[in-house]
Design a protein around this motif. Structure first.
Motif, PDB file in Angstrom:
ATOM      1  N   GLY A  67       0.805  -1.205   0.000  1.00 33.44           N
ATOM      2  CA  GLY A  67       0.000   0.000   0.000  1.00 33.44           C
ATOM      3  C   GLY A  67       0.843   1.261   0.000  1.00 33.44           C
ATOM      4  O   GLY A  67       0.393   2.323   0.414  1.00 33.44           O
ATOM      5  N   ASP A  68       2.084   1.153  -0.458  1.00 36.46           N
ATOM      6  CA  ASP A  68       2.997   2.294  -0.411  1.00 36.46           C
ATOM      7  C   ASP A  68       2.997   3.012  -1.754  1.00 36.46           C
ATOM      8  O   ASP A  68       3.258   2.414  -2.789  1.00 36.46           O
ATOM      9  N   ASP A  69       2.718   4.323  -1.715  1.00 37.75           N
ATOM     10  CA  ASP A  69       2.578   5.055  -2.964  1.00 37.75           C
ATOM     11  C   ASP A  69       3.917   5.234  -3.669  1.00 37.75           C
ATOM     12  O   ASP A  69       3.997   5.140  -4.897  1.00 37.75           O
ATOM     13  N   ALA A  70       4.972   5.487  -2.893  1.00 38.22           N
ATOM     14  CA  ALA A  70       6.287   5.728  -3.512  1.00 38.22           C
ATOM     15  C   ALA A  70       6.779   4.478  -4.239  1.00 38.22           C
ATOM     16  O   ALA A  70       7.485   4.573  -5.243  1.00 38.22           O
ATOM     17  N   ALA A  71       6.409   3.293  -3.760  1.00 39.84           N
ATOM     18  CA  ALA A  71       6.823   2.065  -4.434  1.00 39.84           C
ATOM     19  C   ALA A  71       6.139   1.958  -5.794  1.00 39.84           C
ATOM     20  O   ALA A  71       6.737   1.528  -6.777  1.00 39.84           O
ATOM     21  N   ARG A  72       4.866   2.398  -5.860  1.00 40.84           N
ATOM     22  CA  ARG A  72       4.170   2.368  -7.149  1.00 40.84           C
ATOM     23  C   ARG A  72       4.821   3.319  -8.148  1.00 40.84           C
ATOM     24  O   ARG A  72       4.748   3.098  -9.358  1.00 40.84           O
ATOM     25  N   ALA A  73       5.459   4.388  -7.626  1.00 39.69           N
ATOM     26  CA  ALA A  73       6.021   5.399  -8.513  1.00 39.69           C
ATOM     27  C   ALA A  73       7.429   5.042  -8.976  1.00 39.69           C
ATOM     28  O   ALA A  73       7.999   5.737  -9.822  1.00 39.69           O
ATOM     29  N   VAL A  74       8.005   3.972  -8.437  1.00 39.44           N
ATOM     30  CA  VAL A  74       9.393   3.668  -8.727  1.00 39.44           C
ATOM     31  C   VAL A  74       9.617   3.373 -10.213  1.00 39.44           C
ATOM     32  O   VAL A  74      10.601   3.811 -10.810  1.00 39.44           O
ATOM     33  N   GLY A  75       8.660   2.660 -10.819  1.00 34.94           N
ATOM     34  CA  GLY A  75       8.798   2.333 -12.240  1.00 34.94           C
ATOM     35  C   GLY A  75       8.828   3.585 -13.100  1.00 34.94           C
ATOM     36  O   GLY A  75       9.618   3.696 -14.040  1.00 34.94           O
ATOM     37  N   ARG A  76       7.949   4.540 -12.772  1.00 35.45           N
ATOM     38  CA  ARG A  76       7.935   5.801 -13.516  1.00 35.45           C
ATOM     39  C   ARG A  76       9.296   6.485 -13.396  1.00 35.45           C
ATOM     40  O   ARG A  76       9.837   6.997 -14.392  1.00 35.45           O
ATOM     41  N   ASN A  77       9.879   6.472 -12.194  1.00 37.39           N
ATOM     42  CA  ASN A  77      11.166   7.135 -12.006  1.00 37.39           C
ATOM     43  C   ASN A  77      12.264   6.439 -12.798  1.00 37.39           C
ATOM     44  O   ASN A  77      13.150   7.096 -13.358  1.00 37.39           O
ATOM     45  N   VAL A  78      12.212   5.098 -12.825  1.00 35.08           N
ATOM     46  CA  VAL A  78      13.216   4.372 -13.612  1.00 35.08           C
ATOM     47  C   VAL A  78      13.089   4.766 -15.079  1.00 35.08           C
ATOM     48  O   VAL A  78      14.086   5.046 -15.755  1.00 35.08           O
ATOM     49  N   ALA A  79      11.838   4.830 -15.581  1.00 35.96           N
ATOM     50  CA  ALA A  79      11.635   5.193 -16.991  1.00 35.96           C
ATOM     51  C   ALA A  79      12.190   6.581 -17.266  1.00 35.96           C
ATOM     52  O   ALA A  79      12.900   6.809 -18.249  1.00 35.96           O
ATOM     53  N   PHE A  80      11.908   7.523 -16.359  1.00 35.55           N
ATOM     54  CA  PHE A  80      12.363   8.900 -16.565  1.00 35.55           C
ATOM     55  C   PHE A  80      13.898   8.972 -16.565  1.00 35.55           C
ATOM     56  O   PHE A  80      14.513   9.551 -17.472  1.00 35.55           O
ATOM     57  N   LEU A  81      14.512   8.357 -15.560  1.00 39.67           N
ATOM     58  CA  LEU A  81      15.976   8.440 -15.465  1.00 39.67           C
ATOM     59  C   LEU A  81      16.640   7.679 -16.610  1.00 39.67           C
ATOM     60  O   LEU A  81      17.699   8.088 -17.106  1.00 39.67           O
ATOM     61  N   THR A  82      16.013   6.579 -17.049  1.00 36.07           N
ATOM     62  CA  THR A  82      16.555   5.859 -18.187  1.00 36.07           C
ATOM     63  C   THR A  82      16.514   6.727 -19.434  1.00 36.07           C
ATOM     64  O   THR A  82      17.479   6.780 -20.214  1.00 36.07           O
ATOM     65  N   GLY A  83      15.389   7.434 -19.618  1.00 37.92           N
ATOM     66  CA  GLY A  83      15.302   8.351 -20.749  1.00 37.92           C
ATOM     67  C   GLY A  83      16.398   9.399 -20.707  1.00 37.92           C
ATOM     68  O   GLY A  83      17.077   9.655 -21.714  1.00 37.92           O
ATOM     69  N   LEU A  84      16.604   9.986 -19.516  1.00 37.80           N
ATOM     70  CA  LEU A  84      17.680  10.982 -19.367  1.00 37.80           C
ATOM     71  C   LEU A  84      19.027  10.379 -19.736  1.00 37.80           C
ATOM     72  O   LEU A  84      19.837  10.979 -20.449  1.00 37.80           O
ATOM     73  N   MET A  85      19.270   9.165 -19.207  1.00 36.05           N
ATOM     74  CA  MET A  85      20.556   8.513 -19.436  1.00 36.05           C
ATOM     75  C   MET A  85      20.758   8.252 -20.928  1.00 36.05           C
ATOM     76  O   MET A  85      21.849   8.487 -21.466  1.00 36.05           O
ATOM     77  N   LEU A  86      19.694   7.785 -21.600  1.00 34.65           N
ATOM     78  CA  LEU A  86      19.825   7.467 -23.032  1.00 34.65           C
ATOM     79  C   LEU A  86      20.096   8.735 -23.843  1.00 34.65           C
ATOM     80  O   LEU A  86      20.914   8.728 -24.774  1.00 34.65           O
ATOM     81  N   LEU A  87      19.415   9.820 -23.480  1.00 34.74           N
ATOM     82  CA  LEU A  87      19.661  11.079 -24.186  1.00 34.74           C
ATOM     83  C   LEU A  87      21.102  11.528 -23.972  1.00 34.74           C
ATOM     84  O   LEU A  87      21.798  11.933 -24.918  1.00 34.74           O
ATOM     85  N   ALA A  88      21.549  11.457 -22.705  1.00 40.04           N
ATOM     86  CA  ALA A  88      22.934  11.848 -22.424  1.00 40.04           C
ATOM     87  C   ALA A  88      23.899  10.931 -23.156  1.00 40.04           C
ATOM     88  O   ALA A  88      24.914  11.378 -23.704  1.00 40.04           O
TER      89      ALA A  88
END
Lengths: 457, 194
Positions: free
Chosen positions: B105-126
């Motif tokens: 029931g932890d909200d931050a755990a549900r958001a972890v995938g979104r954060n991975v996607a965002f940081l992966t996008g940043l990394m790929l662009l860099a």
């Protein structure tokens, strides 16, 4: 390599905007406008050791993480370039020292820059002891960069460096969130805070260095390449065993401190003036220039109370609790928070006179610490009526009533009690002077009788 | 495809680190620590804000392990393999985060995938445009977001993405856009000629 080349090729330089930016913005903006650490006038801002710890508080964890991450990155670089495995002509220690010097410098700057800025901003009287925590921080930075370097030799740098940066920062900062066990926070210097006039004890500074330095030294011995294999293994084993021993001893010692690392108080110098009473205040706490004023208002208050009939002996000395906590007042030596009370009222002495007046009220017994602990809670009416009468004689009824009003909120019928107290004190004032003195004595005795259940001696 | 599998060091590096991500997610999802923050002095930061770095660093390392000769000379669809690899990895983290979030029931755990996607996008662009800095950009963003990404009331700013609740639409959109841009950069990258 020349210094310029060494710096330009180091990861320390091109990550500088991030870490230096965080330090400078945090110092200039957060510490001044947000947390109030450096904007609220406090005695600690005149005490070098406290200023240094306040300025660097948040950056130890960050500096260690940066040191470990850059160390790992540099290790990957020299590994990739083949420098590390170069012919035994070059000592590995020289190679490591060469690439790690800029990373140590970078991470140390995270502690040195805010320290220097704070010392320049507040110009406290500087004692070398105040700077020792920063030196310990730099020693730990060296240990972390050695550990990061060792990891970077094994693990690909694209993985090791970000993980060490993120994990290092978070996990070091995380150690303050639990008190059980206490040693991780203590050996990583995460619980440092000092009051005015205090210094950390030697052991508080030594244990982190022993813990992290021992481990780092054992790692560094691993790189030895010169002697025969047998000697090498023996050296590594001895170093590892020593590191384990040191780590156990220092973690055990640090665990025993629990939350607060050991510190000694009372190092701040005092300035004293006059005789009978000799009044002393902390010299550098920001209020010592008002000492003559403080002394004359103390003397005037006590003289006025004696004329009004309060039996109070002039103390031989009045000391300032600022920087000297735990002083017990006696009839001859009083301990009052002089500096704080002068500060509290923009340099006027109302609160000093107030605390002197309260010191002059001597009950013939020990009153309970809380309302509930008394035999008969009604004692508070007599006790406070006597105190209010004294406060009015000294002209400090305002701070007294303000304090009592906040205390009465614990009581169910606080307003009623307050009205009764005021009424008693005012009706006493309508008496003749010698009757007032008698009334005061009776009021003290009655408060004692109600509070303790025994007749006053 | 087998050579690609081995050249990218997927069994040796990516799979163990994905497993490590899942273990850390389960064990440490509720850790919090106080870190300095510019606008509010200090704020309580979830460990989960930092956890995506494990996967993103592993992806970065694997994508930079190339066998240039084989990749340049052949007509194998290597960029397509790489895109699938990134999608699979991020998909795994999204599922892991949702699973832990549903169980606890932890909200931050549900958001972890979104954060991975965002940081992966940043990394790929860099990775595409400033390859030297690609290892530092995701972790640098995490630092920046912790330090400057919230206002004085500790509400995350729109650009920080990482500390928003899982259902925050702007953060989701930003993460998706960044991830898509990163994938495009990866897919359209011309193999470097030798």
């Amino acid at each position: 390599m020349r210094l310029r080349t060494r710096l330009l090729s180091s990861s320390a330089l091109w990550t500088a905007p991030l870490w230096l930016g965080i330090v400078l913005f945090y110092y200039a903006w957060a510490l001044h406008s947000v947390t109030g650490t450096f904007s609220r006038p406090r005695a600690e801002l005149h005490w070098a050791a406290s200023v240094v710890l306040d300025a660097t508080e948040h950056f130890y964890a960050f500096a260690y993480a940066l040191a470990a991450a850059l160390g790992a990155w540099e290790a990957g670089r020299i590994r990739k370039d083949g420098v590390w495995d170069l012919a035994p002509a070059r000592s590995r220690y020289r190679i490591a020292a060469g690439v790690l010097a800029p990373t140590v410098a970078a991470a140390s700057l995270m502690l040195v820059v805010p320290t220097a800025m704070a010392l320049v901003e507040f110009r406290p009287a500087l004692d070398p002891r105040a700077l020792l925590p920063v030196a310990v921080g730099i020693a730990l930075v060296c240990s972390f960069t050695v550990a990061g370097f060792a990891i970077g030799l094994r693990v690909p740098r694209a993985i090791a460096a970000p993980l060490l940066a993120a994990g290092g920062w978070y996990l070091v900062a995380f150690t303050v969130t639990y008190a059980e066990p206490a040693w991780p926070g203590n050996v990583l210097t995460q619980r440092w805070y000092l009051d005015f006039g205090a210094y950390l004890k030697g052991e508080a500074l030594l244990m982190p260095v022993l813990f992290c330095g021992g481990i780092a030294a054992a790692i560094a011995v691993w790189w030895i390449r010169g002697p025969a294999p047998f000697v090498r293994y023996a050296l590594r084993t001895v170093a590892a065993a020593l590191a384990v021993l040191l780590a156990t001893v220092s973690a055990g010692a640090a665990n025993a401190w629990s939350i607060d690392p050991p510190a000694t108080a009372g190092h701040a110098p005092e300035t004293c003036t006059g005789r009978l009473p000799t009044v002393c205040m902390a010299s550098y706490a920001g209020a010592a220039d008002r000492l003559p004023q403080v002394r004359s208002s103390l003397v005037a208050t006590l003289t006025g109370l004696r004329e009004a009939g309060v039996e109070v002996a002039m103390p031989r000395s009045v000391r300032d609790t600022e920087g000297r906590p735990g002083g017990r007042s006696s009839d001859r030596e009083w301990w009052l928070p002089l500096t704080r009370q002068v500060d509290r009222n923009d340099g006027r002495t109302v609160y000093v006179r107030y605390s002197a007046a309260m010191m002059a009220v001597r009950f013939p017994c020990r009153l309970p610490d809380s309302f509930g602990a008394a035999k008969e809670p009604a004692y508070i009416v007599n006790a406070d009526a006597a105190k209010l009468w004294v406060a009015r004689r000294a002209g400090v009824q305002e701070p007294f009533l303000k304090w009592r009003e906040s205390q009465y909120q614990e009581l169910e019928n606080g307003d009623e009690v307050l009205a009764k107290v005021k009424e008693r004190a005012e009706s006493a004032e309508r008496l003749r002077r010698d009757e007032q003195k008698e009334w005061y004595g009776r009021e003290l005795a009655k408060a004692c009788r109600l509070a303790t259940g025994r007749p006053a001696p | 495809m087998i050579w690609w599998f081995k050249a990218r060091r997927i069994p040796a590096v990516l799979l163990p680190l994905c497993a490590a991500f899942a273990v850390v997610l389960v064990l440490a999802y509720d850790w919090t620590a106080t870190l300095p923050a510019l606008a509010s002095g200090s704020s309580t930061v979830r460990f989960l804000t930092f956890v995506p770095v494990i996967v993103v660093a592993a992806l970065h390392h694997c994508l930079s392990q190339r066998l240039d000769a084989a990749e340049v000379l052949s007509r194998r669809p290597v960029p397509r393999y790489d895109v699938v690899l990134v999608l699979a990895t991020v998909g795994f983290t999204v599922l892991a985060g949702l699973a832990v979030g549903a169980l606890t029931g932890d909200d931050a755990a549900r958001a972890v995938g979104r954060n991975v996607a965002f940081l992966t996008g940043l990394m790929l662009l860099a990775h595409r445009f400033v390859p030297q800095a690609a290892a530092g950009v995701p972790v640098g963003w995490v630092f920046l977001s912790v330090f400057a990404g919230s206002d004085a009331y500790r509400r995350p700013r729109f650009w920080s993405v990482l500390e928003h609740p899982a259902a925050a639409v702007p953060a989701l959109v930003e993460a998706l856009l960044c991830f898509a841009a990163g994938l495009a950069a990866l897919a359209l990258a011309r193999p470097r000629t030798l």
